[in-house]
Design a protein around this motif. Structure first.
Motif, PDB file in Angstrom:
ATOM      1  N   SER A  26     -35.817  57.258 -84.107  1.00  0.00           N
ATOM      2  CA  SER A  26     -35.708  58.485 -83.319  1.00  0.00           C
ATOM      3  C   SER A  26     -37.071  59.154 -83.224  1.00  0.00           C
ATOM      4  O   SER A  26     -37.395  60.084 -83.967  1.00  0.00           O
ATOM      5  N   VAL A  27     -37.877  58.644 -82.311  1.00  0.00           N
ATOM      6  CA  VAL A  27     -39.193  59.230 -82.076  1.00  0.00           C
ATOM      7  C   VAL A  27     -39.293  59.597 -80.607  1.00  0.00           C
ATOM      8  O   VAL A  27     -38.721  58.935 -79.751  1.00  0.00           O
ATOM      9  N   PRO A  28     -40.034  60.683 -80.265  1.00  0.00           N
ATOM     10  CA  PRO A  28     -40.094  61.120 -78.874  1.00  0.00           C
ATOM     11  C   PRO A  28     -40.824  60.150 -77.968  1.00  0.00           C
ATOM     12  O   PRO A  28     -40.531  60.042 -76.792  1.00  0.00           O
ATOM     13  N   VAL A  29     -41.821  59.415 -78.516  1.00  0.00           N
ATOM     14  CA  VAL A  29     -42.581  58.466 -77.717  1.00  0.00           C
ATOM     15  C   VAL A  29     -42.436  57.084 -78.342  1.00  0.00           C
ATOM     16  O   VAL A  29     -42.677  56.925 -79.543  1.00  0.00           O
ATOM     17  N   PRO A  30     -42.026  56.074 -77.565  1.00  0.00           N
ATOM     18  CA  PRO A  30     -41.863  54.737 -78.139  1.00  0.00           C
ATOM     19  C   PRO A  30     -43.162  54.227 -78.740  1.00  0.00           C
ATOM     20  O   PRO A  30     -44.246  54.472 -78.216  1.00  0.00           O
ATOM     21  N   ALA A  31     -43.046  53.556 -79.867  1.00  0.00           N
ATOM     22  CA  ALA A  31     -44.231  52.976 -80.492  1.00  0.00           C
ATOM     23  C   ALA A  31     -44.792  51.875 -79.606  1.00  0.00           C
ATOM     24  O   ALA A  31     -44.059  51.192 -78.898  1.00  0.00           O
ATOM     25  N   PRO A  32     -46.118  51.686 -79.617  1.00  0.00           N
ATOM     26  CA  PRO A  32     -46.707  50.629 -78.794  1.00  0.00           C
ATOM     27  C   PRO A  32     -46.281  49.256 -79.280  1.00  0.00           C
ATOM     28  O   PRO A  32     -45.933  49.069 -80.444  1.00  0.00           O
ATOM     29  N   CYS A  33     -46.316  48.298 -78.370  1.00  0.00           N
ATOM     30  CA  CYS A  33     -45.942  46.930 -78.721  1.00  0.00           C
ATOM     31  C   CYS A  33     -47.040  46.308 -79.580  1.00  0.00           C
ATOM     32  O   CYS A  33     -48.192  46.224 -79.158  1.00  0.00           O
ATOM     33  N   LYS A  34     -46.695  45.882 -80.775  1.00  0.00           N
ATOM     34  CA  LYS A  34     -47.670  45.285 -81.676  1.00  0.00           C
ATOM     35  C   LYS A  34     -47.538  43.769 -81.740  1.00  0.00           C
ATOM     36  O   LYS A  34     -48.496  43.070 -82.049  1.00  0.00           O
ATOM     37  N   ARG A  35     -46.333  43.272 -81.476  1.00  0.00           N
ATOM     38  CA  ARG A  35     -46.108  41.829 -81.595  1.00  0.00           C
ATOM     39  C   ARG A  35     -45.071  41.416 -80.563  1.00  0.00           C
ATOM     40  O   ARG A  35     -44.002  42.026 -80.470  1.00  0.00           O
ATOM     41  N   GLY A  36     -45.395  40.415 -79.772  1.00  0.00           N
ATOM     42  CA  GLY A  36     -44.434  39.990 -78.764  1.00  0.00           C
ATOM     43  C   GLY A  36     -45.022  38.954 -77.822  1.00  0.00           C
ATOM     44  O   GLY A  36     -45.921  38.189 -78.187  1.00  0.00           O
ATOM     45  N   TYR A  37     -44.515  38.970 -76.580  1.00  0.00           N
ATOM     46  CA  TYR A  37     -44.914  37.966 -75.595  1.00  0.00           C
ATOM     47  C   TYR A  37     -45.017  38.618 -74.222  1.00  0.00           C
ATOM     48  O   TYR A  37     -44.329  39.596 -73.927  1.00  0.00           O
ATOM     49  N   ARG A  38     -45.880  38.051 -73.390  1.00  0.00           N
ATOM     50  CA  ARG A  38     -45.969  38.451 -71.987  1.00  0.00           C
ATOM     51  C   ARG A  38     -45.688  37.227 -71.131  1.00  0.00           C
ATOM     52  O   ARG A  38     -46.179  36.135 -71.418  1.00  0.00           O
ATOM     53  N   PHE A  39     -44.887  37.418 -70.092  1.00  0.00           N
ATOM     54  CA  PHE A  39     -44.568  36.322 -69.180  1.00  0.00           C
ATOM     55  C   PHE A  39     -44.166  36.900 -67.835  1.00  0.00           C
ATOM     56  O   PHE A  39     -43.445  37.887 -67.760  1.00  0.00           O
ATOM     57  N   ALA A  40     -44.679  36.318 -66.766  1.00  0.00           N
ATOM     58  CA  ALA A  40     -44.304  36.696 -65.397  1.00  0.00           C
ATOM     59  C   ALA A  40     -44.341  38.212 -65.179  1.00  0.00           C
ATOM     60  O   ALA A  40     -43.525  38.752 -64.443  1.00  0.00           O
ATOM     61  N   GLY A  41     -45.261  38.894 -65.830  1.00  0.00           N
ATOM     62  CA  GLY A  41     -45.375  40.339 -65.685  1.00  0.00           C
ATOM     63  C   GLY A  41     -44.535  41.129 -66.670  1.00  0.00           C
ATOM     64  O   GLY A  41     -44.732  42.339 -66.826  1.00  0.00           O
ATOM     65  N   PHE A  42     -43.600  40.486 -67.340  1.00  0.00           N
ATOM     66  CA  PHE A  42     -42.747  41.138 -68.333  1.00  0.00           C
ATOM     67  C   PHE A  42     -43.481  41.221 -69.676  1.00  0.00           C
ATOM     68  O   PHE A  42     -44.321  40.382 -69.990  1.00  0.00           O
ATOM     69  N   THR A  43     -43.139  42.237 -70.465  1.00  0.00           N
ATOM     70  CA  THR A  43     -43.631  42.354 -71.832  1.00  0.00           C
ATOM     71  C   THR A  43     -42.441  42.410 -72.770  1.00  0.00           C
ATOM     72  O   THR A  43     -41.587  43.289 -72.657  1.00  0.00           O
ATOM     73  N   LEU A  44     -42.391  41.465 -73.684  1.00  0.00           N
ATOM     74  CA  LEU A  44     -41.302  41.389 -74.656  1.00  0.00           C
ATOM     75  C   LEU A  44     -41.810  41.916 -75.991  1.00  0.00           C
ATOM     76  O   LEU A  44     -42.672  41.302 -76.625  1.00  0.00           O
ATOM     77  N   ASP A  45     -41.317  43.068 -76.406  1.00  0.00           N
ATOM     78  CA  ASP A  45     -41.699  43.701 -77.670  1.00  0.00           C
ATOM     79  C   ASP A  45     -40.752  43.180 -78.741  1.00  0.00           C
ATOM     80  O   ASP A  45     -39.609  43.614 -78.838  1.00  0.00           O
TER      81      ASP A  45
END
Length: 237
Positions: free
Chosen positions: A122-141
Motif C-alpha cells: 500500500s504505497v501511493p506511487v508504485p515502486a520502480p521495476c527492478k527485475r523483469g523482462y521487456r518484450f514487444a514494448g511490454f515491461t514485465l515487472d
C-alpha cells in the motif's frame, strides 16, 4: 485480510469460516449474491471464495461482473464433475478453483497461495521495476507482479495469467508442453486438465496480442504445446 465466502449451504459457510479464522483471517459470510454485493458496496474484500451454485445467481455471472469492475482475487468452489463450469470460471477470470468436497489443508494452502501472489504494497506511487523482462514494448515487472503495455499503462492480469506469462517468457523460443506449463506455474494437480491451459492461453492472448485470432507472441505448436516466439530483454537478473 478479509475474505468473503459465498455459499448457500450453512454447513459449508460455518466450516470455511472456522478454517479461515484458525489462520487469523477475518471472514464475511454471504448466503447469496445479493449479500455479497451489499458487502462490496460498503467495503473491499481481499479475496472472494465463490460457490458456482447460488439461489439467486450463478457464480460464473458474478465472477464476470466482478472481474469487469475490480481486481479482487476469486477462488471458485465447484462440484467434482463440473468440468465445463470450471473452464467457464477460468474464462471469466477466476484465479483458482477448488473442488468440493475438499481437503481442509489443501483449501488453506490454496487461499494462502492466491493471497500471497496477489498481495500488493500500500504505497501511493508504485515502486520502480527492478527485475523483469521487456518484450514487444511490454515491461514485465517480476517482483511487483505487474505488466505494463507499450504506452506504460498497467495490464490487469489474474494470478494464473501472470504465472503463465512468466513461465512462457522465461522459456522464450522453447516449446512448452501443457504438462510442463502446469509444472512451471505450480498448478499441477489431479483435477487440472489440458483444457485449463488452453483457456489461460486464450485469455492471455486477448490481453497482449494485437490480434488474438492471429497470435505472434504466443504461438501454438500443434501437437506439442506453446512457444513464446519473441525476443526479450531481461533486466535486474
Amino acid at each position: 485480510m478479509t475474505i468473503g465466502v459465498v455459499d448457500d449451504d450453512p454447513a459449508v459457510l460455518r466450516m470455511v469460516a472456522d478454517l479461515l479464522a484458525g489462520e487469523g483471517y477475518e471472514t464475511i459470510l454471504c448466503p447469496d449474491a445479493a449479500a455479497l454485493m451489499a458487502v462490496l458496496a460498503s467495503g473491499r474484500l481481499d479475496l472472494i471464495v465463490l460457490d458456482l451454485r447460488l439461489p439467486d445467481r450463478d457464480g460464473i455471472s458474478i465472477a464476470a461482473q466482478l472481474r469487469g469492475t475490480m481486481d479482487v482475487p476469486i477462488i471458485m468452489l465447484t462440484g467434482r464433475g463440473d468440468d465445463i463450469d470450471r473452464i467457464m470460471g477460468l474464462e471469466v477470470g477466476a484465479d483458482d478453483y477448488i473442488v468440493k468436497p475438499f481437503n481442509n489443508r489443501e483449501f488453506i494452502a490454496r487461499v494462502k497461495a492466491v493471497l500471497r501472489r496477489t498481495a500488493r504494497e500500500s504505497v501511493p506511487v508504485p515502486a520502480p521495476c527492478k527485475r523483469g523482462y521487456r518484450f514487444a514494448g511490454f515491461t514485465l515487472d517480476e517482483d511487483g507482479r505487474r505488466l505494463f503495455d507499450p504506452s506504460g499503462k498497467p495490464v490487469s492480469l489474474t494470478v494464473a495469467e501472470f504465472d503463465l506469462l512468466v513461465a512462457l517468457v522465461r522459456a522464450h523460443g522453447r516449446v512448452l508442453s501443457r504438462n510442463q506449463i502446469l509444472d512451471l506455474t505450480h498448478h499441477a494437480r489431479d483435477d487440472v486438465f489440458d483444457r485449463t491451459i488452453d483457456v489461460l492461453i486464450l485469455r492471455l492472448r486477448r490481453k497482449i496480442e494485437s490480434n488474438p485470432q492471429q497470435p505472434w507472441l504466443i504461438r501454438t505448436e500443434r501437437g506439442l504445446g506453446y512457444v513464446f516466439d519473441c525476443d526479450i530483454e531481461a533486466f535486474g537478473h
